[in-house]
Scaffold this active site. Sequence first.
Site, short mmCIF file in Angstrom:
data_model
loop_
_atom_site.label_atom_id
_atom_site.label_comp_id
_atom_site.label_asym_id
_atom_site.label_seq_id
_atom_site.Cartn_x
_atom_site.Cartn_y
_atom_site.Cartn_z
N LEU A 46 0.73 -1.17 0.14
CA LEU A 46 -0.08 0.06 -0.03
C LEU A 46 0.78 1.14 0.00
O LEU A 46 1.27 1.60 1.11
CB LEU A 46 -0.80 -0.01 1.35
CG LEU A 46 -1.81 -1.23 1.35
CD1 LEU A 46 -2.77 -0.84 2.44
CD2 LEU A 46 -2.51 -1.50 0.24
N ASP A 47 1.01 1.78 -1.10
CA ASP A 47 2.07 2.82 -1.45
C ASP A 47 1.59 4.31 -0.87
O ASP A 47 0.39 4.72 -1.00
CB ASP A 47 2.38 3.06 -2.93
CG ASP A 47 3.18 4.38 -2.96
OD1 ASP A 47 4.33 4.44 -2.57
OD2 ASP A 47 2.70 5.22 -3.74
N ALA A 48 2.43 4.85 0.15
CA ALA A 48 2.10 6.32 0.40
C ALA A 48 0.69 6.16 1.36
O ALA A 48 -0.10 7.12 1.41
CB ALA A 48 2.06 7.42 -0.55
N VAL A 49 0.43 5.07 1.90
CA VAL A 49 -0.91 4.80 2.63
C VAL A 49 -1.35 5.88 3.71
O VAL A 49 -2.19 6.29 4.13
CB VAL A 49 -1.25 3.24 2.93
CG1 VAL A 49 -0.18 3.13 4.08
CG2 VAL A 49 -2.88 3.12 3.17
#
Length: 583
Positions: A236-239
């Site tokens: 989960l990128d830059a979540v």
Amino acid sequence: MDSAPLSQLEQRLIGHIQILYPHLDAGEFTRTCLSTFGLDPKTESPQPHRNIWDQSDTMLITYADTLRTDDEAPLTTLHKFVKTELAQCISTVHLLPFFPYSSDDGFSVMDYTSVKPSVGRWSDVSTLSTDFKVMGDLVINHCSSRSMWFENFKAGVEPGASYFYEASPNTDISNVVRPRTSPLLREVQTKAGVKHVWCTFSHDQVDLNFENPTVLLEFLSIIKLYLEKGIRWFRLDAVAFLWKTPGTPCINLPNTHEMIRLLRLMIEHYAPDAVIITETNIPNRENLTYFGNANEAHLIYNFSLPPLLINTLVTGSCDHLKNWLMRMPPAQQGTTYLNFVASHDGVGLRPTEGLLSEWELDNLINTMKRFGGKVSSRTTPSGEAKPYEINISLWDALSGSVSKGPDQWQFARFMCAAGIQLALEGLPAFYIHSLFGTENDHERVDNTGQFRSINRHIWNMDDLEHRLNTPTHHQKVFNAIRELIQIRRGQTAFHPNATQYVLHTGDKLFAFWRQSLDRRQSLFAIYNISDEPQTFNLAELNLIATDDWWDLITDNRYEDRMAHITLMPYQFLWLANKKGKKK
């Protein structure tokens, strides 16, 4: 007639939806979510607190097109290389964004549902997933300003018109925490007039509005597609920036954690072997919260490890690394740390907050600049520009010391870093360039104008194969790391959740003890992290007297429990009472 009782899955999902979307009919929206995801409400819950990994697991981090050859899709080239050269080392391949994009080497996604034609097709991803576990990026905080969704936003039509987070120029954004120096709000001319959209990262990366439940449904559809194509691990990128509430820092908000719990609930019911990893490049204490109560991320990135380990090896003092590690909580069963030292991004500096002093951080930054590195900055809520990350290849970062500059110990220092990474509690992840000892790519920086390009070299396969088959440092690094990984795979004391205790052996020797989950294997990992020989007495380790002890690296047997051992600069021992088989 009474309606059928709600299943456990429905009850849990309703609980999350009531918090995130209190204005909705939670029961009806729950049914919509399950239908979108193709999930039977009666699906049984996976067993909690399971370790879906063991000591044989090691991750490779790579772009789909890092390895290129003529007349072949890069995904095919990558698959062939990993299957031929790394099958005995790598279990999981993290494919960095392979979608059509407009900037940031894939993290400005234009279309989440297709593979960039120049790297291959979905069938290539699915084929890779038959031989390795595949982790894909869910670039969930933002998408490209050139996406169809954003074009629709400007035109005022769905899907897209309501997908992006808007704010007035008068909105209080004084407390917003960001990793960049560009203005937060971007002015956009739309069919309905001028609007201002929220851009946490760049003006080409427009933040999505998860207050709109339709955006969640879109991402459930996207996740389902990835699962159907064989992806089981989700980054989960830059979540951390997902949910916005003006007047707050807009990072790590409660609704962000609630959304992660909802996504995990859906994903692990669809595929019980699925894994969620949160990418939260933030101070250590905040990062740890993304485990939740073993109900959010299965793994979190150990973001403090890269800067602290590099600092240790260039200063010759392990005090900060040791003190940090002693304060790290053991991960609950069913969760663990992802241990990396290099990645496609830079060496994050926010995770050093509270761990390194300003003077020590300046010293590290200046040393990395001497070794060819660059420094990227962010803007604090007060408007001050502060260093955010160091951009440098790991090979060059470890080329020397703070006091003496480049020296003859580069390879030994580099392997010491790999030896520590592989032995720590958690699952090791190697950026592909760390396997080759790739140098700083200054030409690529000049071509792209982006500092991060320094560590995103593109290898021509003919060139790489030549270097790996002739006496170069690339060959030496590649063979040595593969050997270490294969040794690790056979040791139950290196299970990601095995017991770990840090030892007090001074600031020049970094040491810790691991014990297997069944307590049958004990392993002492001892590292000389300095450029001078260091001696210690085996009696300091309290070796079990009835056991035989071997160094797994050299296969030397140690019978004299009072022996004095001298480690050469950056040499290390993996001293075990039982020798697992190399795999």
